[in-house]
Design a protein around this motif. Structure first.
Motif, PDB file in Angstrom:
ATOM      1  N   SER A 184       4.691  29.191 -53.223  1.00  0.00           N
ATOM      2  CA  SER A 184       4.399  28.242 -52.082  1.00  0.00           C
ATOM      3  C   SER A 184       5.253  28.635 -50.745  1.00  0.00           C
ATOM      4  O   SER A 184       6.434  28.914 -50.925  1.00  0.00           O
ATOM      5  N   LYS A 185       4.998  28.142 -49.746  1.00  0.00           N
ATOM      6  CA  LYS A 185       5.782  28.185 -48.510  1.00  0.00           C
ATOM      7  C   LYS A 185       7.187  27.455 -48.602  1.00  0.00           C
ATOM      8  O   LYS A 185       8.035  27.974 -48.446  1.00  0.00           O
ATOM      9  N   ALA A 186       7.075  26.393 -49.389  1.00  0.00           N
ATOM     10  CA  ALA A 186       8.117  25.274 -49.566  1.00  0.00           C
ATOM     11  C   ALA A 186       9.219  26.139 -50.515  1.00  0.00           C
ATOM     12  O   ALA A 186      10.221  26.132 -50.057  1.00  0.00           O
ATOM     13  N   TRP A 187       8.818  26.821 -51.446  1.00  0.00           N
ATOM     14  CA  TRP A 187       9.710  27.542 -52.433  1.00  0.00           C
ATOM     15  C   TRP A 187      10.316  28.777 -51.686  1.00  0.00           C
ATOM     16  O   TRP A 187      11.546  28.971 -51.893  1.00  0.00           O
ATOM     17  N   GLN A 188       9.341  29.464 -51.150  1.00  0.00           N
ATOM     18  CA  GLN A 188      10.055  30.502 -50.605  1.00  0.00           C
ATOM     19  C   GLN A 188      11.114  30.406 -49.352  1.00  0.00           C
ATOM     20  O   GLN A 188      12.026  31.203 -49.162  1.00  0.00           O
ATOM     21  N   GLN A 189      10.933  29.215 -48.448  1.00  0.00           N
ATOM     22  CA  GLN A 189      11.969  28.745 -47.613  1.00  0.00           C
ATOM     23  C   GLN A 189      13.050  28.343 -48.231  1.00  0.00           C
ATOM     24  O   GLN A 189      14.368  28.508 -47.896  1.00  0.00           O
ATOM     25  N   CYS A 190      12.854  27.408 -49.250  1.00  0.00           N
ATOM     26  CA  CYS A 190      13.929  26.976 -50.209  1.00  0.00           C
ATOM     27  C   CYS A 190      14.878  28.244 -50.759  1.00  0.00           C
ATOM     28  O   CYS A 190      16.369  28.290 -50.736  1.00  0.00           O
ATOM     29  N   ARG A 191      14.172  29.118 -51.096  1.00  0.00           N
ATOM     30  CA  ARG A 191      14.726  30.347 -51.893  1.00  0.00           C
ATOM     31  C   ARG A 191      15.587  30.990 -50.989  1.00  0.00           C
ATOM     32  O   ARG A 191      16.768  31.541 -51.157  1.00  0.00           O
ATOM     33  N   ALA A 192      14.987  31.210 -49.815  1.00  0.00           N
ATOM     34  CA  ALA A 192      15.543  32.259 -48.778  1.00  0.00           C
ATOM     35  C   ALA A 192      16.968  31.517 -48.176  1.00  0.00           C
ATOM     36  O   ALA A 192      17.925  32.147 -48.149  1.00  0.00           O
ATOM     37  N   SER A 193      16.767  30.198 -47.961  1.00  0.00           N
ATOM     38  CA  SER A 193      17.895  29.558 -47.137  1.00  0.00           C
ATOM     39  C   SER A 193      19.032  29.334 -48.495  1.00  0.00           C
ATOM     40  O   SER A 193      20.189  29.489 -48.087  1.00  0.00           O
ATOM     41  N   TYR A 194      18.778  29.322 -49.829  1.00  0.00           N
ATOM     42  CA  TYR A 194      19.704  29.161 -50.854  1.00  0.00           C
ATOM     43  C   TYR A 194      20.491  30.581 -50.868  1.00  0.00           C
ATOM     44  O   TYR A 194      21.615  30.533 -51.050  1.00  0.00           O
ATOM     45  N   ILE A 195      19.751  31.598 -50.794  1.00  0.00           N
ATOM     46  CA  ILE A 195      20.178  32.840 -51.145  1.00  0.00           C
ATOM     47  C   ILE A 195      21.371  33.327 -49.758  1.00  0.00           C
ATOM     48  O   ILE A 195      22.267  33.550 -49.838  1.00  0.00           O
ATOM     49  N   ARG A 196      21.025  32.851 -48.627  1.00  0.00           N
ATOM     50  CA  ARG A 196      21.757  32.843 -47.571  1.00  0.00           C
ATOM     51  C   ARG A 196      22.982  32.026 -47.627  1.00  0.00           C
ATOM     52  O   ARG A 196      24.246  32.559 -47.295  1.00  0.00           O
ATOM     53  N   HIS A 204      17.809  30.652 -59.512  1.00  0.00           N
ATOM     54  CA  HIS A 204      17.598  30.087 -61.006  1.00  0.00           C
ATOM     55  C   HIS A 204      17.692  28.639 -60.930  1.00  0.00           C
ATOM     56  O   HIS A 204      18.358  28.051 -60.285  1.00  0.00           O
ATOM     57  N   HIS A 205      16.787  27.654 -61.391  1.00  0.00           N
ATOM     58  CA  HIS A 205      16.839  26.438 -61.898  1.00  0.00           C
ATOM     59  C   HIS A 205      17.647  25.964 -62.698  1.00  0.00           C
ATOM     60  O   HIS A 205      17.487  26.374 -63.845  1.00  0.00           O
ATOM     61  N   ILE A 206      18.751  25.372 -62.717  1.00  0.00           N
ATOM     62  CA  ILE A 206      19.507  25.061 -63.486  1.00  0.00           C
ATOM     63  C   ILE A 206      19.057  23.861 -64.560  1.00  0.00           C
ATOM     64  O   ILE A 206      19.060  24.237 -65.722  1.00  0.00           O
ATOM     65  N   LEU A 220      13.263  21.902 -55.602  1.00  0.00           N
ATOM     66  CA  LEU A 220      13.671  22.201 -53.983  1.00  0.00           C
ATOM     67  C   LEU A 220      15.006  22.031 -53.532  1.00  0.00           C
ATOM     68  O   LEU A 220      15.527  21.823 -52.416  1.00  0.00           O
ATOM     69  N   ASN A 221      15.696  21.364 -54.520  1.00  0.00           N
ATOM     70  CA  ASN A 221      16.976  20.950 -54.295  1.00  0.00           C
ATOM     71  C   ASN A 221      17.965  21.821 -54.452  1.00  0.00           C
ATOM     72  O   ASN A 221      18.334  22.171 -55.545  1.00  0.00           O
ATOM     73  N   HIS A 222      18.904  22.199 -53.625  1.00  0.00           N
ATOM     74  CA  HIS A 222      19.953  23.184 -53.838  1.00  0.00           C
ATOM     75  C   HIS A 222      20.844  23.017 -54.619  1.00  0.00           C
ATOM     76  O   HIS A 222      21.407  23.744 -55.087  1.00  0.00           O
ATOM     77  N   SER A 223      21.402  21.803 -55.157  1.00  0.00           N
ATOM     78  CA  SER A 223      22.091  21.387 -56.243  1.00  0.00           C
ATOM     79  C   SER A 223      21.534  21.709 -57.708  1.00  0.00           C
ATOM     80  O   SER A 223      22.369  21.520 -58.469  1.00  0.00           O
ATOM     81  N   ASN A 224      20.343  21.901 -57.676  1.00  0.00           N
ATOM     82  CA  ASN A 224      19.740  22.383 -58.943  1.00  0.00           C
ATOM     83  C   ASN A 224      19.238  23.926 -59.211  1.00  0.00           C
ATOM     84  O   ASN A 224      18.724  24.410 -59.925  1.00  0.00           O
ATOM     85  N   LEU A 225      20.132  24.488 -57.966  1.00  0.00           N
ATOM     86  CA  LEU A 225      19.779  25.918 -57.944  1.00  0.00           C
ATOM     87  C   LEU A 225      21.246  26.806 -58.124  1.00  0.00           C
ATOM     88  O   LEU A 225      22.264  26.338 -58.077  1.00  0.00           O
ATOM     89  N   GLU A 226      20.908  28.037 -58.712  1.00  0.00           N
ATOM     90  CA  GLU A 226      22.089  29.023 -58.950  1.00  0.00           C
ATOM     91  C   GLU A 226      21.365  30.194 -58.495  1.00  0.00           C
ATOM     92  O   GLU A 226      20.523  30.773 -59.079  1.00  0.00           O
TER      93      GLU A 226
END
Length: 98
Positions: free
Chosen positions: A12-24, A41-43, A58-64
């Protein structure tokens, strides 16, 4: 490899955008070892019950951001029959490794 129910989400576009912004936001570095991060990774793991909940998916606080090695350790270590740094030898004895 994504589970069957999650394949559409990961494309999905939503995940691709979220992923890219998190990596940045993590400057592209693994949050555990500082190598080049490759996997967001989803915690709290995605399940069929929560895949439509953006607070989980899509929540940055649940990502690593993890490198391949740390991501492999995250998933395989949890199911290992021993603690990290230990293994069974060919006779079945618990030994310290590494």
């Amino acid at each position: 490899m994504a589970k069957e129910y999650a394949k559409r989400f990961y494309k999905s576009k939503a995940w691709q955008q979220c992923r890219a912004s998190y990596i940045r936001s993590k400057f592209g570095l693994c949050e555990r070892c500082s190598k080049t991060g490759k996997i967001v990774h989803h915690i709290k793991y995605i399940t069929p019950q929560n895949i439509n909940n953006p607070d989980i998916t899509l929540n940055h606080s649940n990502l690593e951001l993890l490198c391949q090695d740390c991501h492999n350790e995250e998933h395989h270590y949890k199911y290992s029959p021993t603690r990290k740094g230990f293994a069974f030898d060919s006779d079945g004895n618990l030994i310290k490794v590494g």
